[in-house]
Design a protein around this motif. Structure first.
Motif, mmCIF file in Angstrom:
data_model
loop_
_atom_site.group_PDB
_atom_site.id
_atom_site.type_symbol
_atom_site.label_atom_id
_atom_site.label_comp_id
_atom_site.label_asym_id
_atom_site.label_seq_id
_atom_site.Cartn_x
_atom_site.Cartn_y
_atom_site.Cartn_z
ATOM 1 N N ASP A 59 0.935 -1.015 -0.092
ATOM 2 C CA ASP A 59 0.033 0.166 0.201
ATOM 3 C C ASP A 59 0.830 1.246 0.001
ATOM 4 O O ASP A 59 2.059 1.226 -0.037
ATOM 5 C CB ASP A 59 -0.841 -0.123 1.157
ATOM 6 C CG ASP A 59 -0.054 -0.157 2.652
ATOM 7 O OD1 ASP A 59 0.828 0.208 2.711
ATOM 8 O OD2 ASP A 59 -0.592 -0.657 3.485
ATOM 9 N N ASP A 60 0.427 2.493 0.085
ATOM 10 C CA ASP A 60 1.206 3.415 0.022
ATOM 11 C C ASP A 60 1.960 3.857 1.110
ATOM 12 O O ASP A 60 2.756 4.877 1.105
ATOM 13 C CB ASP A 60 0.333 4.972 -0.450
ATOM 14 C CG ASP A 60 -0.784 5.203 0.670
ATOM 15 O OD1 ASP A 60 -0.728 4.575 1.710
ATOM 16 O OD2 ASP A 60 -1.662 6.169 0.263
ATOM 17 N N ARG A 61 1.990 3.185 2.283
ATOM 18 C CA ARG A 61 3.078 3.346 3.237
ATOM 19 C C ARG A 61 4.244 2.461 2.900
ATOM 20 O O ARG A 61 5.437 2.679 3.695
ATOM 21 C CB ARG A 61 2.295 2.449 4.735
ATOM 22 C CG ARG A 61 1.164 3.149 5.249
ATOM 23 C CD ARG A 61 1.128 4.685 5.162
ATOM 24 N NE ARG A 61 2.185 5.195 6.395
ATOM 25 C CZ ARG A 61 2.770 6.343 6.197
ATOM 26 N NH1 ARG A 61 1.952 7.480 5.507
ATOM 27 N NH2 ARG A 61 3.518 6.643 7.041
ATOM 28 N N VAL A 62 4.370 1.700 1.873
ATOM 29 C CA VAL A 62 5.669 0.773 1.611
ATOM 30 C C VAL A 62 6.487 1.795 0.779
ATOM 31 O O VAL A 62 6.055 2.441 -0.315
ATOM 32 C CB VAL A 62 5.029 -0.347 0.544
ATOM 33 C CG1 VAL A 62 6.458 -1.007 0.220
ATOM 34 C CG2 VAL A 62 4.342 -1.398 1.478
ATOM 35 N N LYS A 63 7.615 2.078 1.618
ATOM 36 C CA LYS A 63 8.636 2.887 0.728
ATOM 37 C C LYS A 63 9.852 2.150 0.064
ATOM 38 O O LYS A 63 10.303 2.746 -0.797
ATOM 39 C CB LYS A 63 9.204 3.988 1.749
ATOM 40 C CG LYS A 63 8.237 4.733 2.429
ATOM 41 C CD LYS A 63 7.508 5.523 1.256
ATOM 42 C CE LYS A 63 6.380 6.864 1.902
ATOM 43 N NZ LYS A 63 5.328 6.406 2.072
ATOM 44 N N ILE A 64 10.083 0.999 0.557
ATOM 45 C CA ILE A 64 10.958 0.220 -0.295
ATOM 46 C C ILE A 64 10.775 -1.195 -0.198
ATOM 47 O O ILE A 64 10.152 -1.905 0.514
ATOM 48 C CB ILE A 64 12.405 0.340 0.927
ATOM 49 C CG1 ILE A 64 13.148 1.578 0.899
ATOM 50 C CG2 ILE A 64 13.526 -0.894 0.389
ATOM 51 C CD1 ILE A 64 14.077 1.828 1.902
ATOM 52 N N VAL A 65 11.035 -1.849 -1.370
ATOM 53 C CA VAL A 65 10.743 -3.351 -1.524
ATOM 54 C C VAL A 65 12.270 -3.649 -1.885
ATOM 55 O O VAL A 65 12.841 -3.414 -2.842
ATOM 56 C CB VAL A 65 9.804 -3.619 -2.553
ATOM 57 C CG1 VAL A 65 9.774 -5.208 -2.833
ATOM 58 C CG2 VAL A 65 8.469 -3.070 -2.272
ATOM 59 N N THR A 66 12.808 -4.617 -0.963
ATOM 60 C CA THR A 66 14.093 -5.113 -1.188
ATOM 61 C C THR A 66 14.251 -6.671 -1.311
ATOM 62 O O THR A 66 13.586 -7.323 -0.526
ATOM 63 C CB THR A 66 14.789 -4.401 -0.130
ATOM 64 O OG1 THR A 66 16.466 -4.823 -0.542
ATOM 65 C CG2 THR A 66 14.551 -4.817 1.324
ATOM 66 N N PHE A 67 14.871 -7.286 -2.286
ATOM 67 C CA PHE A 67 14.894 -8.766 -2.557
ATOM 68 C C PHE A 67 16.142 -9.249 -2.956
ATOM 69 O O PHE A 67 16.693 -8.474 -3.946
ATOM 70 C CB PHE A 67 13.782 -8.980 -3.280
ATOM 71 C CG PHE A 67 13.474 -8.083 -4.530
ATOM 72 C CD1 PHE A 67 12.858 -7.086 -4.287
ATOM 73 C CD2 PHE A 67 13.814 -8.649 -5.580
ATOM 74 C CE1 PHE A 67 12.405 -6.065 -5.480
ATOM 75 C CE2 PHE A 67 13.844 -7.706 -6.968
ATOM 76 C CZ PHE A 67 13.057 -6.587 -6.630
ATOM 77 N N SER A 68 16.393 -10.234 -3.068
ATOM 78 C CA SER A 68 17.785 -10.852 -3.801
ATOM 79 C C SER A 68 17.099 -11.314 -5.108
ATOM 80 O O SER A 68 16.255 -12.151 -5.347
ATOM 81 C CB SER A 68 18.148 -12.009 -2.978
ATOM 82 O OG SER A 68 17.522 -13.011 -2.733
ATOM 83 N N GLY A 69 18.104 -11.232 -5.935
ATOM 84 C CA GLY A 69 17.914 -11.994 -7.391
ATOM 85 C C GLY A 69 17.832 -13.373 -7.425
ATOM 86 O O GLY A 69 17.316 -13.976 -8.044
ATOM 87 N N MET A 70 18.959 -13.762 -6.706
ATOM 88 C CA MET A 70 18.918 -15.274 -6.382
ATOM 89 C C MET A 70 19.437 -15.686 -4.855
ATOM 90 O O MET A 70 20.176 -15.178 -4.583
ATOM 91 C CB MET A 70 19.982 -15.965 -7.387
ATOM 92 C CG MET A 70 20.196 -17.282 -7.106
ATOM 93 S SD MET A 70 21.352 -17.957 -8.528
ATOM 94 C CE MET A 70 22.267 -19.049 -7.394
ATOM 95 N N SER A 71 18.498 -16.671 -4.344
ATOM 96 C CA SER A 71 18.763 -16.947 -2.884
ATOM 97 C C SER A 71 19.873 -17.665 -2.639
ATOM 98 O O SER A 71 20.151 -18.733 -3.664
ATOM 99 C CB SER A 71 17.711 -17.721 -2.605
ATOM 100 O OG SER A 71 18.062 -18.467 -1.280
ATOM 101 N N ASN A 72 20.773 -17.583 -1.661
ATOM 102 C CA ASN A 72 21.897 -18.143 -1.501
ATOM 103 C C ASN A 72 21.774 -19.655 -1.032
ATOM 104 O O ASN A 72 22.698 -20.265 -0.848
ATOM 105 C CB ASN A 72 23.130 -17.457 -0.647
ATOM 106 C CG ASN A 72 22.460 -16.961 0.647
ATOM 107 O OD1 ASN A 72 21.424 -16.546 1.043
ATOM 108 N ND2 ASN A 72 23.520 -17.196 1.624
ATOM 109 N N VAL A 73 20.450 -19.669 -0.482
ATOM 110 C CA VAL A 73 20.106 -21.101 0.077
ATOM 111 C C VAL A 73 19.362 -22.039 -0.860
ATOM 112 O O VAL A 73 19.901 -23.081 -0.990
ATOM 113 C CB VAL A 73 19.234 -20.670 1.526
ATOM 114 C CG1 VAL A 73 18.879 -22.115 2.218
ATOM 115 C CG2 VAL A 73 19.986 -19.801 2.504
ATOM 116 N N THR A 74 18.263 -21.447 -1.268
ATOM 117 C CA THR A 74 17.371 -22.207 -2.021
ATOM 118 C C THR A 74 17.789 -22.263 -3.534
ATOM 119 O O THR A 74 17.524 -23.039 -4.436
ATOM 120 C CB THR A 74 15.931 -21.911 -1.962
ATOM 121 O OG1 THR A 74 16.093 -20.370 -2.551
ATOM 122 C CG2 THR A 74 15.562 -21.675 -0.652
ATOM 123 N N GLY A 75 18.513 -21.179 -3.838
ATOM 124 C CA GLY A 75 19.013 -21.016 -5.434
ATOM 125 C C GLY A 75 17.867 -20.599 -6.326
ATOM 126 O O GLY A 75 18.065 -20.100 -7.254
#
Ligand code: 7TS
Length: 407
Positions: free
Chosen positions: A160-176
């Motif tokens: 919603d409009d309270r979300v200011k940042i969405v941060t995520f990995s391109g590839m997981s170092n655990v699951t791949g």
């Protein structure tokens, strides 16, 4: 096709012995081995051109500056970016801290939200927790589907409009698991949030043109892509880098300094306080040259083939469970697994007796371990220099581990 025999001979460490066996290095997600070209570039820099950068008018300083800035250009071009938007950092961790402190601290307020996924590395969790403590912004986690991919179901409720940042990995170092980069960045855009891509595991293994991702920032580390430790990069859009405050003050990052106020040097220098890791930058440049010469498409295909082979061979080991997607188009070559109820550390120790290096532990992803309800996993991870014979050795060592534990 890669001439693997020739390529492997570029990596001196691959011919050493460990515990009486030829080294089988299956821990490239932690850090990669270095080819002679990288080692030589750093050695030559220290032997022939060593000086501080951006300072003295003397020849060596000019050479060092040219090498340092030349490395920036190589690294920038490797991800399809402009050098002026490519900041050298100590690595992915420092890059994300720059964003958290330089942007987050100055733009987030009580009631704001930072959205991340449960599969993040601590480097993409802890800085945001610290910023959340300073600002009152709240962390909200996306969870995973049954095949270990980011679950986008219900994302509309979260965003919603309270979300200011969405941060995520391109590839997981655990699951791949890879992505979904564009779906997350589109969703973030739709509520005006900025996006941070942790590229630590993606950039070393896949062709990346940052312009194809609609993200604001991307972070990655040289040591996971054949380069030295102590250096990495932060890429950002011009607008975001301009509005970000420097997180470290000192030499190199200023334009003017008076008694009480200073003005900043232009981006990227604004974020590079102090004498930078010059030899490391040179080595980083040599690493991306090496990767480009082999070809990132070729490397990605080699790793898909190896990962397919590994998943099929691991399926032959009784009581072995892989934590990650089975489709090699949706995943990279970091393969986490558990074997019966043998502790991952015991597995790693038994494998080490046969010269096989894997990682065991929480992989700096404790929230993911809790989510998967495991204390730790064993993880084999592959890179361009690995060969199917090494996976065969892994599998027979795992069968041996079963025997040792009376299974
Ligand atoms: N993000 C991801 C996805 C990572 O895999 C890592 C390091 C980092 C961030 C942090 O990178 P650094 O270079 O700043 O330390 N991952 C691992 C690993 O899987 N085993 O050791 C380090």
């Amino acid at each position: 096709m890669i001439d693997l025999e020739r390529l492997r001979s570029d990596f001196p460490i691959l011919s050493r012995e460990v515990n009486g066996h030829r080294l089988v290095y299956l821990d490239s997600a932690a850090t990669t081995q270095k080819p002679t070209a990288v080692l030589d570039s750093m050695d030559a820099y220290y032997r022939e051109s060593n000086a501080n950068v951006h300072r003295g008018a003397h020849t060596l300083s000019a050479e060092a500056t040219e090498l340092y800035e030349g490395a920036r250009t190589k690294v920038a071009h490797f991800i399809g970016a402009k050098p002026a938007q490519t900041v050298f950092t100590r690595g992915t961790t420092t890059a994300i801290n720059h964003i958290a402190y330089g942007w987050g601290l100055n733009h987030l307020n009580e009631g704001d939200k930072i959205v991340l996924t449960i599969a993040e590395h601590h480097a993409n969790i802890v800085p945001w927790q610290i910023i959340s403590r300073h600002t009152g912004a709240e962390l909200v986690y996306l969870e995973l589907t049954d095949d270990y991919r980011v679950d986008l179901n219900g994302i509309d409720r979260i965003l919603d409009d309270r979300v200011k940042i969405v941060t995520f990995s391109g590839m997981s170092n655990v699951t791949g698991a890879i992505g979904p980069i564009n779906l997350l960045s589109e969703a973030a855009r739709s509520v005006g949030a900025l996006t941070v891509l942790d590229g630590a595991q993606l950039v070393p293994h896949h062709p990346v043109d940052v312009a194809e991702f609609d993200v604001d920032f991307m972070a990655f580390s040289a040591h996971k892509m054949l380069g030295p430790t102590g250096i990495g990069a932060l890429w950002g859009t011009r607008e975001r880098l301009e509005e970000m405050e420097p997180t470290e003050g000192g030499g190199e990052m200023i334009n003017t300094v008076d008694r009480h106020v200073s003005t900043w040097a232009p981006v990227p220098h604004k974020f590079e306080a102090g004498t930078p890791p010059i030899a490391e930058a040179v080595g980083f440049g040599a690493a991306v040259d090496y990767l480009s010469a082999v070809g990132m498409d070729v490397i990605a295909q080699h790793e898909r083939d190896l990962t397919r082979y590994a998943l099929d061979r691991l399926a032959e080991v009784p009581d072995l469970k892989v934590y990650g997607p089975d489709d090699v188009l949706l995943r990279g070559g970091a393969v986490s697994f558990e074997l019966a109820d043998i502790h991952p550390h015991d597995i790693a120790t038994i494998l080490d007796q046969e010269g096989i290096a894997i990682r065991a532990g929480h992989h700096c992803a404790r929230p993911l371990m809790q989510y998967l309800d495991v204390p730790a996993t064993a993880r084999a991870s592959f890179y361009l220099y690995n060969i199917p014979e090494e996976i065969d050795k892994l599998v027979s060592a795992l069968m041996n581990a079963r025997r040792i534990f009376g299974l």
